[in-house]
Design a protein around this motif. Structure first.
Motif, PDB file in Angstrom:
ATOM      1  N   MET A   1     -14.207   3.782   6.983  1.00  0.00           N
ATOM      2  CA  MET A   1     -13.003   4.610   6.866  1.00  0.00           C
ATOM      3  C   MET A   1     -12.441   4.499   5.437  1.00  0.00           C
ATOM      4  N   SER A   2     -12.202   5.639   4.771  1.00  0.00           N
ATOM      5  CA  SER A   2     -11.626   5.543   3.422  1.00  0.00           C
ATOM      6  C   SER A   2     -10.105   5.524   3.531  1.00  0.00           C
ATOM      7  N   ALA A   3      -9.452   5.224   2.385  1.00  0.00           N
ATOM      8  CA  ALA A   3      -7.999   5.035   2.404  1.00  0.00           C
ATOM      9  C   ALA A   3      -7.265   6.339   2.737  1.00  0.00           C
ATOM     10  N   THR A   4      -6.339   6.298   3.663  1.00  0.00           N
ATOM     11  CA  THR A   4      -5.480   7.441   3.988  1.00  0.00           C
ATOM     12  C   THR A   4      -4.059   7.043   3.630  1.00  0.00           C
ATOM     13  N   LEU A   5      -3.117   7.969   3.820  1.00  0.00           N
ATOM     14  CA  LEU A   5      -1.725   7.653   3.511  1.00  0.00           C
ATOM     15  C   LEU A   5      -1.271   6.402   4.264  1.00  0.00           C
ATOM     16  N   ASP A   6      -1.690   6.299   5.533  1.00  0.00           N
ATOM     17  CA  ASP A   6      -1.271   5.159   6.342  1.00  0.00           C
ATOM     18  C   ASP A   6      -1.909   3.861   5.875  1.00  0.00           C
ATOM     19  N   THR A   7      -3.237   3.931   5.624  1.00  0.00           N
ATOM     20  CA  THR A   7      -3.909   2.679   5.263  1.00  0.00           C
ATOM     21  C   THR A   7      -3.509   2.228   3.861  1.00  0.00           C
ATOM     22  N   VAL A   8      -3.173   3.186   2.960  1.00  0.00           N
ATOM     23  CA  VAL A   8      -2.730   2.790   1.623  1.00  0.00           C
ATOM     24  C   VAL A   8      -1.518   1.863   1.726  1.00  0.00           C
ATOM     25  N   SER A   9      -0.618   2.162   2.668  1.00  0.00           N
ATOM     26  CA  SER A   9       0.574   1.321   2.777  1.00  0.00           C
ATOM     27  C   SER A   9       0.232  -0.076   3.306  1.00  0.00           C
ATOM     28  N   LEU A  10      -0.961  -0.223   3.851  1.00  0.00           N
ATOM     29  CA  LEU A  10      -1.372  -1.551   4.325  1.00  0.00           C
ATOM     30  C   LEU A  10      -1.969  -2.393   3.203  1.00  0.00           C
ATOM     31  N   LEU A  11      -2.400  -1.717   2.134  1.00  0.00           N
ATOM     32  CA  LEU A  11      -2.987  -2.456   1.017  1.00  0.00           C
ATOM     33  C   LEU A  11      -1.901  -3.213   0.260  1.00  0.00           C
ATOM     34  N   ALA A  12      -2.304  -4.310  -0.372  1.00  0.00           N
ATOM     35  CA  ALA A  12      -1.335  -5.086  -1.159  1.00  0.00           C
ATOM     36  C   ALA A  12      -0.819  -4.248  -2.319  1.00  0.00           C
ATOM     37  N   ASP A  13       0.453  -4.502  -2.704  1.00  0.00           N
ATOM     38  CA  ASP A  13       1.070  -3.735  -3.802  1.00  0.00           C
ATOM     39  C   ASP A  13       0.233  -3.828  -5.067  1.00  0.00           C
ATOM     40  N   ARG A  14      -0.366  -5.020  -5.287  1.00  0.00           N
ATOM     41  CA  ARG A  14      -1.079  -5.183  -6.552  1.00  0.00           C
ATOM     42  C   ARG A  14      -2.295  -4.262  -6.633  1.00  0.00           C
ATOM     43  N   ILE A  15      -2.835  -3.892  -5.484  1.00  0.00           N
ATOM     44  CA  ILE A  15      -3.986  -2.981  -5.496  1.00  0.00           C
ATOM     45  C   ILE A  15      -3.500  -1.534  -5.610  1.00  0.00           C
ATOM     46  N   ASN A  16      -2.444  -1.214  -4.925  1.00  0.00           N
ATOM     47  CA  ASN A  16      -1.915   0.148  -5.034  1.00  0.00           C
ATOM     48  C   ASN A  16      -1.432   0.452  -6.454  1.00  0.00           C
ATOM     49  N   ALA A  17      -1.015  -0.591  -7.171  1.00  0.00           N
ATOM     50  CA  ALA A  17      -0.506  -0.373  -8.537  1.00  0.00           C
ATOM     51  C   ALA A  17      -1.644  -0.167  -9.546  1.00  0.00           C
ATOM     52  N   LEU A  18      -2.871  -0.499  -9.159  1.00  0.00           N
ATOM     53  CA  LEU A  18      -4.007  -0.396 -10.097  1.00  0.00           C
ATOM     54  C   LEU A  18      -4.493   1.036 -10.245  1.00  0.00           C
ATOM     55  N   GLU A  19      -4.876   1.391 -11.485  1.00  0.00           N
ATOM     56  CA  GLU A  19      -5.557   2.679 -11.709  1.00  0.00           C
ATOM     57  C   GLU A  19      -7.023   2.487 -11.335  1.00  0.00           C
ATOM     58  N   GLU A  20      -7.650   3.587 -10.877  1.00  0.00           N
ATOM     59  CA  GLU A  20      -9.107   3.502 -10.706  1.00  0.00           C
ATOM     60  C   GLU A  20      -9.755   3.596 -12.070  1.00  0.00           C
ATOM     61  N   SER A  21     -10.881   2.928 -12.261  1.00  0.00           N
ATOM     62  CA  SER A  21     -11.565   2.995 -13.557  1.00  0.00           C
ATOM     63  C   SER A  21     -12.008   4.440 -13.821  1.00  0.00           C
ATOM     64  N   SER A  22     -11.475   5.045 -14.926  1.00  0.00           N
ATOM     65  CA  SER A  22     -11.760   6.464 -15.170  1.00  0.00           C
ATOM     66  C   SER A  22     -13.225   6.682 -15.536  1.00  0.00           C
ATOM     67  N   THR A  23     -13.845   5.686 -16.165  1.00  0.00           N
ATOM     68  CA  THR A  23     -15.257   5.851 -16.533  1.00  0.00           C
ATOM     69  C   THR A  23     -16.103   5.911 -15.263  1.00  0.00           C
ATOM     70  N   LEU A  24     -15.804   5.025 -14.315  1.00  0.00           N
ATOM     71  CA  LEU A  24     -16.594   5.011 -13.080  1.00  0.00           C
ATOM     72  C   LEU A  24     -16.322   6.266 -12.257  1.00  0.00           C
ATOM     73  N   ALA A  25     -15.087   6.778 -12.300  1.00  0.00           N
ATOM     74  CA  ALA A  25     -14.747   7.985 -11.529  1.00  0.00           C
ATOM     75  C   ALA A  25     -15.534   9.192 -12.036  1.00  0.00           C
ATOM     76  N   MET A  26     -15.655   9.328 -13.374  1.00  0.00           N
ATOM     77  CA  MET A  26     -16.417  10.456 -13.927  1.00  0.00           C
ATOM     78  C   MET A  26     -17.893  10.340 -13.568  1.00  0.00           C
ATOM     79  N   THR A  27     -18.401   9.127 -13.621  1.00  0.00           N
ATOM     80  CA  THR A  27     -19.817   8.918 -13.297  1.00  0.00           C
ATOM     81  C   THR A  27     -20.084   9.335 -11.852  1.00  0.00           C
ATOM     82  N   LYS A  28     -19.136   9.020 -10.971  1.00  0.00           N
ATOM     83  CA  LYS A  28     -19.295   9.364  -9.554  1.00  0.00           C
ATOM     84  C   LYS A  28     -19.332  10.888  -9.371  1.00  0.00           C
ATOM     85  N   LYS A  29     -18.408  11.563 -10.041  1.00  0.00           N
ATOM     86  CA  LYS A  29     -18.317  13.025  -9.918  1.00  0.00           C
ATOM     87  C   LYS A  29     -19.595  13.684 -10.481  1.00  0.00           C
ATOM     88  N   ALA A  30     -20.093  13.146 -11.599  1.00  0.00           N
ATOM     89  CA  ALA A  30     -21.314  13.695 -12.208  1.00  0.00           C
ATOM     90  C   ALA A  30     -22.497  13.527 -11.256  1.00  0.00           C
TER      91      ALA A  30
END
Ligand SMILES: Cc1ncc(COP(=O)(O)O)c(C=O)c1O
Length: 405
Positions: free
Chosen positions: A1-30
């Protein structure tokens, strides 16, 4: 199951505050577009396109045959820590003993460890910008405050000693930078680092985290200079390096630090509770890399140098791109901001994220937006690709931007 609005609120604040790595995100999309059958040219990833040299692979095979299958010591095998100490002396004129060395799972891990070990909540970390995407997020994870100081395009993206000193406060604990730099390819010269070292010498509570992972990929006649070799501040410099870039060993995951013993001990203590000693086979391969011939690495650097020349020449032909001349690493970092506010009739480009995504969808060229590197006017183009793909990619970029009005 991937993160939804509900599950995001279950994650620790320190993880929700993190940006996703933009380099890895572009590689995934490519990868997704390539899987749909598009001819994607991927210039988004920061990875050598060479194979690990044969003598290093042989050492790994031997390590398997010799039975290095068990847990390794937390800070690394003694022969590797000695090889690293010898390498620091040979290449960097830095005097560390094996007890000052800690081996980790990649230089990324080494950097994150040091920040965790030195930063208390609210401590400030000065980051020379443009900077590698993970620096600011690592500081956030340690509840520190990232203080970003911009190197201007005109100064080849480098921060001056005056800018650096002006950013120091009584909460400043670390200043960190990479030279050669990802994403700009800029290199701080010996004179520039000595001037920065003088500022550090005047502020005795400030530590330097010097990321030298691209050390061998240096096109300057002067070569690499390590700030850790300046005796007055040596005890306050933590030098980070690894084998990923210079030896084409990204997947082997070996990085290391050389630091004052109390810092190395702190990192060992943290690592002892979180990850333990890193991969035993890769450690033996790294001994071969650091004690063996450097010719294969120098051959790769020659290829990156040639491609740098090719890419800079081609990018200068793209209308309204402003391109600096990278002195090392394997990236070009043109300023593309002329195109902000322009449209191809369907999509309007407002910023570097829009530009990178538009370019991928329109021309099937994957790059990375400068925004994640603290440089919202720029685009990172990896030159770790074949000459043919680089020529083809920049031709596609030229044709795509011609549609922007
Ligand atoms: C500036 C910089 N530092 C550190 C790293 C991480 O290196 P490693 O693969 O050894 O974790 C990278 C990788 O892209 C990098 O560009």
């Amino acid at each position: 199951m991937s993160a939804t609005l509900d599950t995001v609120s279950l994650l620790a604040d320190r993880i929700n505050a993190l940006e996703e790595s933009s380099t890895l995100a572009m590689t995934k999309k490519a990868r997704e577009l390539a899987a749909q059958g598009h001819k994607v040219i991927s210039l988004s990833v920061g990875e050598p396109d060479f194979k690990t040299p044969q003598h290093i692979c042989e050492a790994a095979k031997k390590a398997i045959d010799d039975g290095f299958h068990g847990y390794s010591p937390v800070a690394g095998y003694p022969d590797l820590r000695k090889a690293i100490a010898d390498k620091f002396k040979r290449d960097n004129n830095i005097d560390w003993k094996p007890e000052n060395i800690v081996v980790s799972t990649g230089a990324k891990h080494s950097l994150a460890n040091v920040i965790q070990v030195l930063i208390n909540p609210g401590d400030e970390v000065i980051i020379f910008s443009p900077y590698w995407v993970s620096y600011s997020e690592m500081v956030k994870l340690a509840e520190g405050k990232a203080v970003v100081v911009d190197g201007s395009f005109e100064n080849n993206f480098k921060v001056t000693p005056e800018q650096f000193e002006a950013a120091i406060t009584e909460r400043t604990k670390i200043v960190m930078y990479a030279s050669p730099n990802n994403p700009t390819g800029s290199i701080y010269s010996e004179a520039e680092l000595r001037a920065i070292g003088e500022v550090v010498a005047r502020h005795e509570n400030v530590y330097v985290l010097a990321d030298e992972i691209y050390e061998y990929i240096n096109f300057t006649p002067e070569g690499h200079f390590s700030i850790g070799s300046i005796p007055e501040i040596a005890e306050r410099v933590i030098t980070v390096n690894g084998v990923a870039k210079g030896f084409a060993m990204t997947g082997w995951r070996i990085g290391y630090i050389g630091a004052a013993k109390w810092i190395a001990d702190g990192v060992e203590k943290l690592q002892g509770q979180v990850t333990s000693g890193t991969n035993s086979i890769a450690q033996k391969a790294t001994v071969a890399a650091l004690t063996g011939p450097l010719e294969p690495s120098m051959e790769m650097t020659k290829a990156y140098h040639r491609r740098r020349d090719l890419v800079v020449k081609l990018l200068k032909e793209v209308p309204h791109f402003r391109t600096n001349v990278p002195e090392g690493a394997f990236y070009a970092f043109p300023d593309i901001s002329y195109y902000y506010g322009k449209s191809d009739g369907t999509t309007t480009i407002e910023n570097s994220d829009d530009f990178a995504l538009w370019l991928l969808n329109k021309a099937f060229v994957a790059t990375v937006a400068g925004s994640g590197f603290g440089a919202p006017n720029c685009l990172r183009i990896s030159t770790a690709a074949s000459d043919e793909s680089l020529v083809e990619a920049i031709q596609r970029i030229k044709e795509a931007v011609a549609t922007l009005k």
